[in-house]
Write a protein that holds these residues in place. Structure first.
Motif, PDB file in Angstrom:
ATOM      1  N   GLU A 122      35.576 -43.299  -6.126  1.00  0.00           N
ATOM      2  CA  GLU A 122      35.114 -42.749  -7.978  1.00  0.00           C
ATOM      3  C   GLU A 122      37.022 -43.360  -9.068  1.00  0.00           C
ATOM      4  OE1 GLU A 122      34.618 -38.614  -9.637  1.00  0.00           O
ATOM      5  OE2 GLU A 122      33.400 -38.431  -7.995  1.00  0.00           O
ATOM      6  N   TRP A 123      35.702 -43.522 -10.109  1.00  0.00           N
ATOM      7  CA  TRP A 123      37.416 -43.861 -11.066  1.00  0.00           C
ATOM      8  C   TRP A 123      37.785 -42.552 -11.580  1.00  0.00           C
ATOM      9  CZ3 TRP A 123      36.206 -47.455 -15.532  1.00  0.00           C
ATOM     10  CH2 TRP A 123      37.716 -47.915 -16.067  1.00  0.00           C
ATOM     11  N   HIS A 124      38.720 -42.479 -11.611  1.00  0.00           N
ATOM     12  CA  HIS A 124      38.984 -40.791 -12.483  1.00  0.00           C
ATOM     13  C   HIS A 124      40.346 -41.492 -13.955  1.00  0.00           C
ATOM     14  CE1 HIS A 124      37.755 -38.131  -9.326  1.00  0.00           C
ATOM     15  NE2 HIS A 124      38.268 -39.057  -8.325  1.00  0.00           N
ATOM     16  N   ARG A 125      38.961 -42.037 -14.252  1.00  0.00           N
ATOM     17  CA  ARG A 125      39.784 -42.581 -15.800  1.00  0.00           C
ATOM     18  C   ARG A 125      40.347 -42.436 -16.709  1.00  0.00           C
ATOM     19  NH1 ARG A 125      35.732 -44.941 -19.464  1.00  0.00           N
ATOM     20  NH2 ARG A 125      33.563 -43.364 -18.709  1.00  0.00           N
ATOM     21  N   ARG A 126      40.975 -42.651 -17.160  1.00  0.00           N
ATOM     22  CA  ARG A 126      41.408 -42.604 -19.016  1.00  0.00           C
ATOM     23  C   ARG A 126      41.983 -43.871 -19.706  1.00  0.00           C
ATOM     24  NH1 ARG A 126      44.208 -37.241 -19.034  1.00  0.00           N
ATOM     25  NH2 ARG A 126      44.556 -36.116 -17.988  1.00  0.00           N
ATOM     26  N   THR A 127      41.309 -43.265 -20.944  1.00  0.00           N
ATOM     27  CA  THR A 127      41.669 -44.445 -21.841  1.00  0.00           C
ATOM     28  C   THR A 127      42.588 -43.784 -22.987  1.00  0.00           C
ATOM     29  OG1 THR A 127      39.396 -43.945 -23.177  1.00  0.00           O
ATOM     30  CG2 THR A 127      38.750 -45.760 -21.252  1.00  0.00           C
ATOM     31  N   ARG A 128      42.885 -45.617 -23.918  1.00  0.00           N
ATOM     32  CA  ARG A 128      43.618 -44.909 -24.718  1.00  0.00           C
ATOM     33  C   ARG A 128      43.239 -43.727 -25.735  1.00  0.00           C
ATOM     34  NH1 ARG A 128      46.248 -49.120 -28.682  1.00  0.00           N
ATOM     35  NH2 ARG A 128      48.046 -47.968 -29.091  1.00  0.00           N
ATOM     36  N   TYR A 129      41.688 -43.480 -26.392  1.00  0.00           N
ATOM     37  CA  TYR A 129      41.501 -43.241 -27.003  1.00  0.00           C
ATOM     38  C   TYR A 129      39.707 -41.928 -26.375  1.00  0.00           C
ATOM     39  CZ  TYR A 129      43.259 -46.059 -30.626  1.00  0.00           C
ATOM     40  OH  TYR A 129      44.240 -47.548 -30.882  1.00  0.00           O
ATOM     41  N   SER A 130      40.174 -41.181 -27.094  1.00  0.00           N
ATOM     42  CA  SER A 130      38.950 -40.209 -26.323  1.00  0.00           C
ATOM     43  C   SER A 130      37.721 -40.840 -27.048  1.00  0.00           C
ATOM     44  CB  SER A 130      38.976 -38.650 -26.788  1.00  0.00           C
ATOM     45  OG  SER A 130      38.486 -38.247 -25.547  1.00  0.00           O
ATOM     46  N   PHE A 131      36.413 -40.729 -26.238  1.00  0.00           N
ATOM     47  CA  PHE A 131      34.976 -41.127 -26.665  1.00  0.00           C
ATOM     48  C   PHE A 131      35.058 -39.060 -27.126  1.00  0.00           C
ATOM     49  CE2 PHE A 131      34.008 -42.124 -22.203  1.00  0.00           C
ATOM     50  CZ  PHE A 131      33.196 -41.261 -22.559  1.00  0.00           C
ATOM     51  N   GLU A 132      35.293 -38.642 -26.519  1.00  0.00           N
ATOM     52  CA  GLU A 132      34.518 -37.029 -26.390  1.00  0.00           C
ATOM     53  C   GLU A 132      34.320 -36.174 -28.110  1.00  0.00           C
ATOM     54  OE1 GLU A 132      32.425 -35.337 -24.239  1.00  0.00           O
ATOM     55  OE2 GLU A 132      33.078 -36.580 -22.939  1.00  0.00           O
ATOM     56  N   SER A 133      33.335 -35.961 -28.420  1.00  0.00           N
ATOM     57  CA  SER A 133      32.841 -35.260 -30.346  1.00  0.00           C
ATOM     58  C   SER A 133      34.024 -34.404 -30.176  1.00  0.00           C
ATOM     59  CB  SER A 133      31.451 -35.217 -29.710  1.00  0.00           C
ATOM     60  OG  SER A 133      30.421 -35.571 -29.132  1.00  0.00           O
ATOM     61  N   TYR A 134      34.524 -35.405 -31.932  1.00  0.00           N
ATOM     62  CA  TYR A 134      35.071 -34.358 -32.246  1.00  0.00           C
ATOM     63  C   TYR A 134      36.746 -34.883 -32.169  1.00  0.00           C
ATOM     64  CZ  TYR A 134      30.721 -31.443 -32.130  1.00  0.00           C
ATOM     65  OH  TYR A 134      29.975 -32.077 -32.110  1.00  0.00           O
ATOM     66  N   SER A 135      37.313 -35.367 -31.203  1.00  0.00           N
ATOM     67  CA  SER A 135      38.486 -35.895 -30.575  1.00  0.00           C
ATOM     68  C   SER A 135      39.230 -36.829 -32.189  1.00  0.00           C
ATOM     69  CB  SER A 135      38.185 -36.697 -28.879  1.00  0.00           C
ATOM     70  OG  SER A 135      37.712 -38.159 -29.644  1.00  0.00           O
ATOM     71  N   ASN A 136      39.030 -37.003 -32.475  1.00  0.00           N
ATOM     72  CA  ASN A 136      39.250 -38.206 -33.669  1.00  0.00           C
ATOM     73  C   ASN A 136      39.649 -37.059 -35.036  1.00  0.00           C
ATOM     74  OD1 ASN A 136      40.310 -39.831 -35.335  1.00  0.00           O
ATOM     75  ND2 ASN A 136      38.281 -40.996 -35.425  1.00  0.00           N
ATOM     76  N   ALA A 137      40.982 -36.585 -34.912  1.00  0.00           N
ATOM     77  CA  ALA A 137      41.816 -35.453 -35.602  1.00  0.00           C
ATOM     78  C   ALA A 137      41.343 -36.309 -37.076  1.00  0.00           C
ATOM     79  CB  ALA A 137      42.249 -35.395 -35.587  1.00  0.00           C
ATOM     80  N   ALA A 138      41.481 -37.282 -37.290  1.00  0.00           N
ATOM     81  CA  ALA A 138      41.312 -38.271 -38.598  1.00  0.00           C
ATOM     82  C   ALA A 138      40.232 -38.458 -39.026  1.00  0.00           C
ATOM     83  CB  ALA A 138      42.377 -39.668 -38.400  1.00  0.00           C
ATOM     84  N   GLY A 139      39.019 -38.251 -38.532  1.00  0.00           N
ATOM     85  CA  GLY A 139      37.732 -38.128 -39.028  1.00  0.00           C
ATOM     86  C   GLY A 139      37.119 -37.533 -38.697  1.00  0.00           C
ATOM     87  N   TRP A 140      37.951 -36.171 -38.882  1.00  0.00           N
ATOM     88  CA  TRP A 140      37.233 -34.319 -39.218  1.00  0.00           C
ATOM     89  C   TRP A 140      38.393 -33.932 -40.114  1.00  0.00           C
ATOM     90  CZ3 TRP A 140      32.720 -33.135 -37.874  1.00  0.00           C
ATOM     91  CH2 TRP A 140      32.013 -33.851 -37.150  1.00  0.00           C
TER      92      TRP A 140
END
Length: 144
Positions: A122-140
């Motif tokens: 199983e891959w317990h991954r992290r990516t540079r950017y979170s794709f979870e909703s509302y995680s892009n502070a600048a976008g919100w």
């Protein structure tokens, strides 16, 4: 994996016919990435998270639930590069995805499934950017 390779892979794996829930695309991507190498899976995960993060903005998701917004953003990515870039240029193009609740949740699990196929783990991954909703502070951020 660079941006062009990511979108070429999406286009190459997208089914010719209707794929309303994205399962056909997800299966084809998982099969292709599941043949290796692992770094291609990691690169795909990074590009996917970046694409989803870029769509994580108030003008797209203000009226949607967190999950609905995430799955709808995935549907925009699943539609391919041209549509994705059109949506980025004109947020009104996001509306048909949100109104029709066209979701592509299965796309989110492609990296995990391909990694597990390759490694048996199983891959317990992290990516540079979170794709979870509302995680892009600048976008919100409030536009003032």
């Amino acid at each position: 994996m660079d941006d062009n390779t990511f979108w070429q892979l999406i286009d190459a794996c997208r089914p010719a016919g209707p794929d309303p829930d994205g399962h056909g695309l997800a299966a084809a991507l998982t099969d292709r990435l599941g043949k290796g190498p692992v770094y291609a899976v990691v690169g795909f995960a990074e590009q996917l998270s970046w694409a989803l993060y870029r769509l994580d903005r108030r003008e797209y998701g203000e009226a949607l639930s967190g999950d609905g917004f995430l799955y709808t953003r995935a549907a925009v990515v699943a539609a391919g590069r041209a549509e994705y870039e059109d949506v980025l240029r004109d947020p009104r193009r996001f509306t048909p995805y949100a109104d029709g609740l066209v979701w592509a949740e299965a796309l989110l699990y492609v990296p995990d499934d391909a990694y597990e196929h390759l490694t048996g783990e199983e891959w317990h991954r992290r990516t540079r950017y979170s794709f979870e909703s509302y995680s892009n502070a600048a976008g919100w951020a409030d536009a003032r």
